[in-house]
Design a protein around this motif. Structure first.
Motif, PDB file in Angstrom:
ATOM      1  N   TYR A  10       0.814  -1.206   0.000  1.00 49.86           N
ATOM      2  CA  TYR A  10       0.000   0.000   0.000  1.00 49.86           C
ATOM      3  C   TYR A  10       0.856   1.267   0.000  1.00 49.86           C
ATOM      4  N   LEU A  35      -8.610   8.431  -8.467  1.00 52.35           N
ATOM      5  CA  LEU A  35      -9.636   7.445  -8.111  1.00 52.35           C
ATOM      6  C   LEU A  35      -8.987   6.186  -7.547  1.00 52.35           C
ATOM      7  N   LEU A  36      -7.945   5.692  -8.252  1.00 50.15           N
ATOM      8  CA  LEU A  36      -7.229   4.492  -7.784  1.00 50.15           C
ATOM      9  C   LEU A  36      -6.573   4.750  -6.434  1.00 50.15           C
ATOM     10  N   PHE A  39      -9.090   4.511  -3.583  1.00 53.59           N
ATOM     11  CA  PHE A  39      -9.435   3.138  -3.234  1.00 53.59           C
ATOM     12  C   PHE A  39      -8.325   2.484  -2.418  1.00 53.59           C
ATOM     13  N   HIS A  40      -7.058   2.812  -2.746  1.00 57.44           N
ATOM     14  CA  HIS A  40      -5.964   2.240  -1.962  1.00 57.44           C
ATOM     15  C   HIS A  40      -5.954   2.796  -0.545  1.00 57.44           C
ATOM     16  N   ALA A  42      -8.576   3.794   1.076  1.00 60.80           N
ATOM     17  CA  ALA A  42      -9.677   3.122   1.762  1.00 60.80           C
ATOM     18  C   ALA A  42      -9.249   1.727   2.221  1.00 60.80           C
ATOM     19  N   GLY A  43      -8.453   1.027   1.396  1.00 66.10           N
ATOM     20  CA  GLY A  43      -7.935  -0.280   1.804  1.00 66.10           C
ATOM     21  C   GLY A  43      -7.043  -0.180   3.027  1.00 66.10           C
ATOM     22  N   GLN A  57     -14.870   7.229   2.769  1.00 64.92           N
ATOM     23  CA  GLN A  57     -13.788   7.627   1.856  1.00 64.92           C
ATOM     24  C   GLN A  57     -14.170   7.287   0.420  1.00 64.92           C
ATOM     25  N   VAL A  58     -14.675   6.061   0.213  1.00 64.73           N
ATOM     26  CA  VAL A  58     -15.058   5.651  -1.149  1.00 64.73           C
ATOM     27  C   VAL A  58     -16.275   6.447  -1.614  1.00 64.73           C
ATOM     28  N   ALA A  62     -14.326   9.324  -3.608  1.00 68.09           N
ATOM     29  CA  ALA A  62     -14.322   8.748  -4.950  1.00 68.09           C
ATOM     30  C   ALA A  62     -15.648   8.973  -5.651  1.00 68.09           C
TER      31      ALA A  62
END
Lengths: 170, 100
Positions: A10, A35-36, A39-40, A42-43, A57-58, A62
């Motif tokens: 990450y 955008l990518l 998502f990271h 959020a992971g 977050q998403v 996003a």
């Protein structure tokens, strides 16, 4: 070992995507990389046991903010953006400022000592579920800031309309 | 267990990449995206501190930061549209009316 590998993936991807975002010529590509990146991030939040924050977050970043950015980029029709230079003339000064601040902050982080731990342990959150635990703090201790946040959103709605509308001819 | 310092360093790196983008890009939209990047760097630090100190207040703060970021993006993009309509450029180094 496995959590460190996970974090390493990450960290490398988030840093790489951040650099991509600020160096792309086409703003649409920047928005897509962002955008990518979201998502990271959020992971990473899921990895830190913050499911509710990962979800908003998403949804908010996003889903709402990036769509707004994409709309504006497409509205402005930036055909000539691809031919002109990207950075201002004095970009080495910006690089020195950012690198100096990074060196200072990383050196400060080394001497960080943690405060005593609070009551919201992983077991507590697992029993109460994360959203419920967060909501209990938000709607009791932080109720007044929550109401102020709604006022800020109202100001943003009205301000965006007033700023972006054309002048009416009477 | 991943040490807390790694998360804080990652947040600082993302923040400083945002600072670099904000100071050096000519395109005002990318400058705004750099601001979002800086806010995300701070959010990473706050969530990791909240996890390691076992205190939910950091996550409440992230909640408010995301709210303010949404408001800031809406107002900022409205300003960009108004600016583009009046000056038909989005390059910050071409706007120098305020210079004496």
């Amino acid at each position: 070992m496995l959590p460190k590998l996970f974090f390493g993936y990450y960290a490398v991807v988030i840093t790489f995507l951040s650099v991509l975002i600020i160096t792309r010529k086409n703003p649409v590509h920047s928005v897509m990389w962002m955008l990518l990146l979201f998502f990271h991030i959020a992971g990473l939040y899921l990895f830190l046991n913050a499911e509710f924050i990962a979800a908003i977050q998403v949804i908010v970043y996003a889903g709402a903010i990036l769509v707004l950015f994409l709309f504006v980029v497409l509205l402005l029709n930036l055909r000539e953006e691809l031919q002109v230079k990207r950075f201002v003339g004095s970009w080495p000064a910006g690089l020195i400022i950012a690198a100096g601040m990074l060196a200072i902050v990383v050196n400060v982080i080394k001497s960080f000592t943690a405060a005593p731990r609070g009551i919201y342990s992983i077991e507590y959150i697992k029993n109460a579920t994360h959203t419920k635990a967060l909501g209990q703090v938000l709607y009791t201790e932080y109720l007044f800031p929550f109401e102020i946040a709604s006022l800020i959103l109202l100001v943003a709605i009205i301000g965006a309309i007033v700023l972006a509308k054309r002048k009416l001819r009477s | 267990m991943v040490p807390l310092n790694w998360y804080l360093t990652l947040g600082a790196v993302v923040f400083m990449i945002g600072v670099f983008g904000f100071l050096t890009r000519r395109n005002i939209i990318i400058m705004f995206m750099s601001v979002e990047l800086m806010l995300n760097g701070v959010n990473i630090s706050l969530i990791s501190l909240s996890h390691f100190l076992q205190d939910l207040r950091g996550q409440i703060l992230v909640f408010f930061i995301i709210t303010v970021a949404a408001a800031e993006a809406a107002i900022g993009l409205a300003i960009i549209i108004a600016l583009f309509r009046n000056k038909s450029t989005i390059h910050v180094d071409e706007m120098s009316e305020m210079k004496g």
